[in-house]
Scaffold this motif. Structure first.
Motif, PDB file in Angstrom:
ATOM      1  N   THR A  87       0.841  -1.205   0.000  1.00 18.19           N
ATOM      2  CA  THR A  87       0.000   0.000   0.000  1.00 18.19           C
ATOM      3  C   THR A  87       0.874   1.253   0.000  1.00 18.19           C
ATOM      4  O   THR A  87       0.609   2.209  -0.746  1.00 18.19           O
ATOM      5  N   ARG A  88       1.925   1.263   0.824  1.00 20.39           N
ATOM      6  CA  ARG A  88       2.837   2.411   0.859  1.00 20.39           C
ATOM      7  C   ARG A  88       3.571   2.564  -0.469  1.00 20.39           C
ATOM      8  O   ARG A  88       3.764   3.684  -0.959  1.00 20.39           O
ATOM      9  N   LEU A  89       3.968   1.455  -1.058  1.00 18.01           N
ATOM     10  CA  LEU A  89       4.663   1.507  -2.342  1.00 18.01           C
ATOM     11  C   LEU A  89       3.721   1.983  -3.446  1.00 18.01           C
ATOM     12  O   LEU A  89       4.138   2.692  -4.373  1.00 18.01           O
ATOM     13  N   GLN A  90       2.452   1.631  -3.331  1.00 16.79           N
ATOM     14  CA  GLN A  90       1.463   2.146  -4.282  1.00 16.79           C
ATOM     15  C   GLN A  90       1.325   3.659  -4.126  1.00 16.79           C
ATOM     16  O   GLN A  90       1.226   4.388  -5.122  1.00 16.79           O
ATOM     17  N   ASP A  91       1.354   4.139  -2.885  1.00 16.91           N
ATOM     18  CA  ASP A  91       1.270   5.583  -2.641  1.00 16.91           C
ATOM     19  C   ASP A  91       2.462   6.323  -3.270  1.00 16.91           C
ATOM     20  O   ASP A  91       2.328   7.477  -3.688  1.00 16.91           O
ATOM     21  N   GLU A  92       3.620   5.663  -3.317  1.00 19.99           N
ATOM     22  CA  GLU A  92       4.808   6.266  -3.926  1.00 19.99           C
ATOM     23  C   GLU A  92       4.835   6.076  -5.445  1.00 19.99           C
ATOM     24  O   GLU A  92       5.744   6.560  -6.117  1.00 19.99           O
ATOM     25  N   GLY A  93       3.855   5.364  -5.969  1.00 20.33           N
ATOM     26  CA  GLY A  93       3.803   5.129  -7.404  1.00 20.33           C
ATOM     27  C   GLY A  93       4.723   4.040  -7.900  1.00 20.33           C
ATOM     28  O   GLY A  93       4.955   3.916  -9.106  1.00 20.33           O
ATOM     29  N   LEU A  94       5.247   3.222  -6.988  1.00 22.27           N
ATOM     30  CA  LEU A  94       6.176   2.168  -7.378  1.00 22.27           C
ATOM     31  C   LEU A  94       5.501   0.823  -7.599  1.00 22.27           C
ATOM     32  O   LEU A  94       6.120  -0.098  -8.139  1.00 22.27           O
ATOM     33  N   VAL A  95       4.265   0.709  -7.155  1.00 24.22           N
ATOM     34  CA  VAL A  95       3.498  -0.519  -7.335  1.00 24.22           C
ATOM     35  C   VAL A  95       2.143  -0.150  -7.918  1.00 24.22           C
ATOM     36  O   VAL A  95       1.533   0.853  -7.515  1.00 24.22           O
ATOM     37  N   THR A  96       1.687  -0.936  -8.875  1.00 25.43           N
ATOM     38  CA  THR A  96       0.361  -0.746  -9.476  1.00 25.43           C
ATOM     39  C   THR A  96      -0.538  -1.885  -9.031  1.00 25.43           C
ATOM     40  O   THR A  96      -0.174  -3.058  -9.166  1.00 25.43           O
ATOM     41  N   VAL A  97      -1.685  -1.524  -8.466  1.00 21.51           N
ATOM     42  CA  VAL A  97      -2.642  -2.521  -7.996  1.00 21.51           C
ATOM     43  C   VAL A  97      -3.919  -2.404  -8.818  1.00 21.51           C
ATOM     44  O   VAL A  97      -4.527  -1.326  -8.881  1.00 21.51           O
ATOM     45  N   VAL A  98      -4.295  -3.500  -9.463  1.00 25.39           N
ATOM     46  CA  VAL A  98      -5.575  -3.568 -10.177  1.00 25.39           C
ATOM     47  C   VAL A  98      -6.506  -4.409  -9.316  1.00 25.39           C
ATOM     48  O   VAL A  98      -6.288  -5.616  -9.161  1.00 25.39           O
ATOM     49  N   PRO A  99      -7.521  -3.797  -8.669  1.00 30.81           N
ATOM     50  CA  PRO A  99      -8.393  -4.530  -7.739  1.00 30.81           C
ATOM     51  C   PRO A  99      -8.962  -5.813  -8.348  1.00 30.81           C
ATOM     52  O   PRO A  99      -9.410  -5.819  -9.492  1.00 30.81           O
ATOM     53  N   SER A 100      -8.882  -6.868  -7.570  1.00 31.68           N
ATOM     54  CA  SER A 100      -9.405  -8.188  -7.969  1.00 31.68           C
ATOM     55  C   SER A 100      -8.741  -8.746  -9.223  1.00 31.68           C
ATOM     56  O   SER A 100      -9.277  -9.642  -9.863  1.00 31.68           O
ATOM     57  N   ALA A 101      -7.573  -8.180  -9.556  1.00 29.60           N
ATOM     58  CA  ALA A 101      -6.895  -8.673 -10.759  1.00 29.60           C
ATOM     59  C   ALA A 101      -5.431  -8.964 -10.476  1.00 29.60           C
ATOM     60  O   ALA A 101      -5.043 -10.114 -10.303  1.00 29.60           O
ATOM     61  N   SER A 102      -4.601  -7.922 -10.413  1.00 27.25           N
ATOM     62  CA  SER A 102      -3.168  -8.171 -10.270  1.00 27.25           C
ATOM     63  C   SER A 102      -2.474  -7.017  -9.558  1.00 27.25           C
ATOM     64  O   SER A 102      -2.998  -5.906  -9.468  1.00 27.25           O
ATOM     65  N   THR A 103      -1.288  -7.321  -9.050  1.00 28.84           N
ATOM     66  CA  THR A 103      -0.396  -6.326  -8.467  1.00 28.84           C
ATOM     67  C   THR A 103       0.960  -6.518  -9.137  1.00 28.84           C
ATOM     68  O   THR A 103       1.451  -7.645  -9.247  1.00 28.84           O
ATOM     69  N   HIS A 104       1.544  -5.422  -9.605  1.00 29.52           N
ATOM     70  CA  HIS A 104       2.843  -5.541 -10.246  1.00 29.52           C
ATOM     71  C   HIS A 104       3.685  -4.296  -9.996  1.00 29.52           C
ATOM     72  O   HIS A 104       3.177  -3.249  -9.581  1.00 29.52           O
ATOM     73  N   VAL A 105       4.984  -4.445 -10.229  1.00 27.32           N
ATOM     74  CA  VAL A 105       5.898  -3.306 -10.117  1.00 27.32           C
ATOM     75  C   VAL A 105       5.549  -2.293 -11.200  1.00 27.32           C
ATOM     76  O   VAL A 105       5.402  -2.654 -12.377  1.00 27.32           O
ATOM     77  N   ALA A 106       5.387  -1.039 -10.808  1.00 28.05           N
ATOM     78  CA  ALA A 106       5.010   0.001 -11.766  1.00 28.05           C
ATOM     79  C   ALA A 106       6.125   0.223 -12.793  1.00 28.05           C
ATOM     80  O   ALA A 106       7.308   0.115 -12.480  1.00 28.05           O
ATOM     81  N   HIS A 107       5.712   0.529 -14.004  1.00 25.91           N
ATOM     82  CA  HIS A 107       6.686   0.899 -15.023  1.00 25.91           C
ATOM     83  C   HIS A 107       7.241   2.300 -14.723  1.00 25.91           C
ATOM     84  O   HIS A 107       6.622   3.083 -13.992  1.00 25.91           O
ATOM     85  N   ILE A 108       8.402   2.584 -15.248  1.00 31.71           N
ATOM     86  CA  ILE A 108       9.040   3.877 -15.001  1.00 31.71           C
ATOM     87  C   ILE A 108       8.252   4.972 -15.718  1.00 31.71           C
ATOM     88  O   ILE A 108       8.029   4.905 -16.930  1.00 31.71           O
TER      89      ILE A 108
END
Length: 233
Positions: free
Chosen positions: A65-86
């Motif tokens: 959740t913190r990494l998502q707040d920093e834009g480093l992780v992308t979370v698609v609800p009920s689908a997937s979580t992945h490292v954000a692209h640059i």
């Protein structure tokens, strides 16, 4: 004769800070992302990460959740979580923020360098030189800049700037292995240190601007080499 007892002062001595499982998970995951050990686009499984870190899924969820707040992780609800692209736009804004702050840091230090700063800078530069060509050079690079914030008595701003610089830091990591790049960074750090210790504000500004100018110069080459690492646009 009664046995001696420890004093209340001994028993109630201050307890040093202890990191929670969530803090440790966040720090380890963030470092793995910024260092590109977890590359952009890589899927992330909470269960797998928890097993690798040796913690439950709760601190991993907090860290993501913190990494998502920093834009480093992308979370698609009920689908997937992945490292954000640059995100290059994000990287440019972080670059602007960091340069603006460090130009002021440099001026403050040049106006009155702390007595011990010269020895500390030299120690950092010697460490960087010993790490040329090695993975640890990137950490030593960051430590040099962190020292400037500390010497200017604004260490909290370093934490703030770093929290906004995940995309920029990954871009810098992609640049670092290019031939001669580490040697150039070290030489620029020496110029910054020399200007600060000489109390030459103009030279400090010139050295810092030179140091920050190269980050985006190789974007076309880097994108061509790592096309899957970057967000569209």
């Amino acid at each position: 004769m009664s046995a001696s007892r420890p004093s209340a002062e001994t028993l109630l001595a201050p307890i040093g800070p202890r990191l929670s499982a969530g803090e440790i998970a966040f720090g380890n995951l963030r470092q793995a992302i910024v260092s590109l050990a977890l590359p952009p686009g890589m899927p992330l499984s909470r269960a797998q990460l928890a097993a690798q870190l040796g913690v439950s899924q709760t601190p991993v969820r907090e860290a993501l959740t913190r990494l998502q707040d920093e834009g480093l992780v992308t979370v698609v609800p009920s689908a997937s979580t992945h490292v954000a692209h640059i995100d290059l736009d994000n990287a440019r804004q972080a670059h602007f923020l960091r340069m603006a702050v460090e130009l002021e840091v440099g001026q403050r230090l040049a106006a009155g360098p702390p007595a011990e700063l010269g020895a500390r800078l030299e120690a950092h530069l010697a460490e960087q030189e010993s790490l040329l060509g090695q993975e640890g050079f990137a950490q030593a690079d960051d430590a040099f800049h962190a020292l400037l914030y500390e010497a200017a008595e604004i260490p909290g701003l370093w934490a703030l700037v770093r929290s906004r610089s995940g995309h920029l830091d990954r871009l810098r990591r992609l640049n670092l292995p290019s031939p001669g790049k580490m040697e150039t960074v070290l030489a620029e750090h020496r110029n910054i240190a020399r200007a600060i210790l000489a109390g030459d504000g103009r030279a400090v500004e010139a050295a810092l601007r030179q140091h920050f100018s190269a980050t985006f110069a190789r974007i076309p080459a880097v994108r061509a080499e790592y096309p899957d690492y970057f967000a569209p646009g």
